[in-house]
Design an enzyme around this catalytic site. Structure first.
Site, PDB file in Angstrom:
ATOM      1  N   MET A 126     -10.285  14.189  -8.717  1.00  0.00           N
ATOM      2  CA  MET A 126      -9.955  13.814 -10.100  1.00  0.00           C
ATOM      3  C   MET A 126     -11.232  14.005 -10.904  1.00  0.00           C
ATOM      4  SD  MET A 126      -7.611  10.509  -9.149  1.00  0.00           S
ATOM      5  CE  MET A 126      -8.267  10.419  -7.490  1.00  0.00           C
ATOM      6  N   MET A 142     -13.445  10.499  -8.044  1.00  0.00           N
ATOM      7  CA  MET A 142     -13.307  10.277  -9.493  1.00  0.00           C
ATOM      8  C   MET A 142     -14.658  10.395 -10.181  1.00  0.00           C
ATOM      9  SD  MET A 142     -10.747   7.031  -9.547  1.00  0.00           S
ATOM     10  CE  MET A 142      -9.313   6.913  -8.465  1.00  0.00           C
ATOM     11  N   GLY A 202      -6.688   7.085 -11.588  1.00  0.00           N
ATOM     12  CA  GLY A 202      -7.895   6.350 -11.941  1.00  0.00           C
ATOM     13  C   GLY A 202      -8.048   5.042 -11.186  1.00  0.00           C
ATOM     14  N   PHE A 203      -6.940   4.424 -10.867  1.00  0.00           N
ATOM     15  CA  PHE A 203      -7.001   3.101 -10.245  1.00  0.00           C
ATOM     16  C   PHE A 203      -5.876   2.916  -9.224  1.00  0.00           C
ATOM     17  CE2 PHE A 203      -8.656   2.879 -14.547  1.00  0.00           C
ATOM     18  CZ  PHE A 203      -9.927   2.376 -14.315  1.00  0.00           C
ATOM     19  N   GLY A 204      -6.190   2.132  -8.209  1.00  0.00           N
ATOM     20  CA  GLY A 204      -5.159   1.737  -7.257  1.00  0.00           C
ATOM     21  C   GLY A 204      -4.407   0.529  -7.797  1.00  0.00           C
ATOM     22  N   GLY A 205      -3.374   0.141  -7.088  1.00  0.00           N
ATOM     23  CA  GLY A 205      -2.678  -1.106  -7.393  1.00  0.00           C
ATOM     24  C   GLY A 205      -1.743  -1.063  -8.586  1.00  0.00           C
ATOM     25  N   HIS A 210      -8.716  14.236  -2.833  1.00  0.00           N
ATOM     26  CA  HIS A 210      -8.046  14.317  -4.139  1.00  0.00           C
ATOM     27  C   HIS A 210      -9.120  14.333  -5.223  1.00  0.00           C
ATOM     28  CE1 HIS A 210      -5.092  12.082  -7.090  1.00  0.00           C
ATOM     29  NE2 HIS A 210      -5.427  13.284  -7.525  1.00  0.00           N
ATOM     30  N   MET A 254       1.599  12.740  -9.034  1.00  0.00           N
ATOM     31  CA  MET A 254       1.027  11.439  -9.406  1.00  0.00           C
ATOM     32  C   MET A 254       2.160  10.569  -9.933  1.00  0.00           C
ATOM     33  SD  MET A 254      -2.117  11.537  -8.556  1.00  0.00           S
ATOM     34  CE  MET A 254      -2.388   9.850  -9.091  1.00  0.00           C
ATOM     35  N   ASP A 276       1.514  10.069  -4.824  1.00  0.00           N
ATOM     36  CA  ASP A 276       0.292   9.278  -4.948  1.00  0.00           C
ATOM     37  C   ASP A 276       0.421   8.258  -6.071  1.00  0.00           C
ATOM     38  OD1 ASP A 276      -2.230   8.306  -4.730  1.00  0.00           O
ATOM     39  OD2 ASP A 276      -3.263  10.173  -5.239  1.00  0.00           O
ATOM     40  N   GLY A 277       0.474   6.976  -5.671  1.00  0.00           N
ATOM     41  CA  GLY A 277       0.481   5.892  -6.645  1.00  0.00           C
ATOM     42  C   GLY A 277       1.698   4.997  -6.542  1.00  0.00           C
ATOM     43  N   GLY A 278       1.461   3.732  -6.240  1.00  0.00           N
ATOM     44  CA  GLY A 278       2.558   2.773  -6.210  1.00  0.00           C
ATOM     45  C   GLY A 278       3.519   2.937  -5.048  1.00  0.00           C
ATOM     46  N   ASP A 324     -10.146   9.538  -2.670  1.00  0.00           N
ATOM     47  CA  ASP A 324     -10.006   9.708  -4.114  1.00  0.00           C
ATOM     48  C   ASP A 324     -11.367   9.907  -4.772  1.00  0.00           C
ATOM     49  OD1 ASP A 324      -7.154   9.453  -4.680  1.00  0.00           O
ATOM     50  OD2 ASP A 324      -7.355   7.446  -3.842  1.00  0.00           O
ATOM     51  N   HIS A 330      -6.780   9.702   2.863  1.00  0.00           N
ATOM     52  CA  HIS A 330      -6.815  10.218   1.495  1.00  0.00           C
ATOM     53  C   HIS A 330      -8.069   9.678   0.800  1.00  0.00           C
ATOM     54  CE1 HIS A 330      -4.712  11.606  -2.214  1.00  0.00           C
ATOM     55  NE2 HIS A 330      -5.226  10.538  -2.786  1.00  0.00           N
ATOM     56  N   SER A 373      -5.076   5.561   1.328  1.00  0.00           N
ATOM     57  CA  SER A 373      -6.160   5.873   0.398  1.00  0.00           C
ATOM     58  C   SER A 373      -7.270   4.842   0.561  1.00  0.00           C
ATOM     59  CB  SER A 373      -5.638   5.841  -1.040  1.00  0.00           C
ATOM     60  OG  SER A 373      -6.738   5.737  -1.922  1.00  0.00           O
ATOM     61  N   GLY A 408      -2.458   3.019  -0.973  1.00  0.00           N
ATOM     62  CA  GLY A 408      -3.674   2.213  -0.978  1.00  0.00           C
ATOM     63  C   GLY A 408      -3.335   0.753  -0.730  1.00  0.00           C
ATOM     64  N   SER A 409      -2.937   0.062  -1.798  1.00  0.00           N
ATOM     65  CA  SER A 409      -2.657  -1.377  -1.710  1.00  0.00           C
ATOM     66  C   SER A 409      -1.675  -1.722  -0.597  1.00  0.00           C
ATOM     67  CB  SER A 409      -2.069  -1.871  -3.032  1.00  0.00           C
ATOM     68  OG  SER A 409      -2.628  -1.182  -4.103  1.00  0.00           O
TER      69      SER A 409
END
Ligand code: DX5
Ligand code: ZN
Length: 224
Positions: free
Chosen positions: A70, A39, A144-147, A68, A139, A175-177, A37, A35, A10, A197-198
């Site tokens: 959002m 928003m 809304g946020f990465g990390g 994606h 999700m 998607d996420g973490g 994002d 990916h 991402s 992402g991170s």
């Protein structure tokens, strides 16, 4: 699961002043998809890119551009994102009252249709949309946020979803973490696309290849 999972970095975690170069670097580092994002500061509490940014990035992405959305409303913007070169357009079940129409519009625009569901959304509604989707994006954090850290209860949701879509050509994206630590349980549960992402961007450009390889290795351990 017979295919190794697709790794989709991402660019939300990238350098916003040089996203074209980031996309090229990710491709060279072994990313399968990119990916993006999108928003709107309304559906989610953050603002990122629009269709013009997607169009600008398109020449820098050799593979699949996975967009994606959002945003709410989403329907008025589908043609613009399709024209910008999105291969996959994913809309949120929670973003409007007519998700079936939204999914039909995405396919009519020539893109693969993705359906994203927030952590608090059950998979029941997905059961009625199986003919209309190419991908479900689970999700595993609040969008809304990465990390953020993966919500552990989502692993069971992925398992239930895999069982629901059994036998259909529908892919499950997480998607996420996602990290080398969490990838294993997700793929075991039935995930086949990992957005990260991170975990990909940590350590800077020189580390992208190593980070993507680490994700791939962690995920594939379950398929040997
Ligand atoms: C969150 C985005 C994600 C995010 C993932 O709303 O949809 O794609 O970039 O970032 P990490 O991998 O850092 O959780
Ligand atoms: Zn995303």
């Amino acid at each position: 699961m017979t295919q190794p999972p697709t790794i989709a970095p991402s660019i939300l975690a990238g350098d916003f002043s040089a996203l074209g170069a980031e996309c090229r670097a990710l491709g060279e580092a072994g990313a399968d998809w990119i990916h993006v994002d999108v928003m709107d500061g309304h559906f989610v509490p953050n603002i990122t890119f629009g269709p013009q940014m997607c169009a600008a990035l398109r020449p820098h992405i050799a593979g699949t551009m996975d967009v994606h959305l959002m945003i709410a409303p989403v329907d008025p913007f589908i043609p613009a994102f399709a024209k910008a070169g999105a291969d996959v357009l994913t809309a949120h079940l929670e973003a409007g009252p007519h998700i079936h129409r939204t999914l039909q519009s995405i396919r009519a625009a020539g893109c693969k249709a993705g359906l994203a569901i927030n952590p608090g959304t059950g998979i029941d509604a997905v059961a009625h949309l199986l003919d209309d989707i190419d991908l479900v994006c689970v999700m595993t954090v609040n969008p809304g946020f990465g990390g953020q850290s993966l919500i552990p209860a989502m692993v069971e949701k992925v398992r239930a979803l895999r069982s629901l879509i059994q036998g259909r050509p529908i892919r499950i994206e997480i998607d996420g973490g996602v990290s080398a630590t969490t990838a294993r349980s997700l793929v075991t549960a039935g995930a086949d696309i990992l957005v990260a992402g991170s975990a990909v961007f940590q350590g800077g450009t020189g580390a992208y290849g190593r980070n993507i390889a680490a994700l791939r290795e962690a995920a594939s351990g379950v398929m040997a």
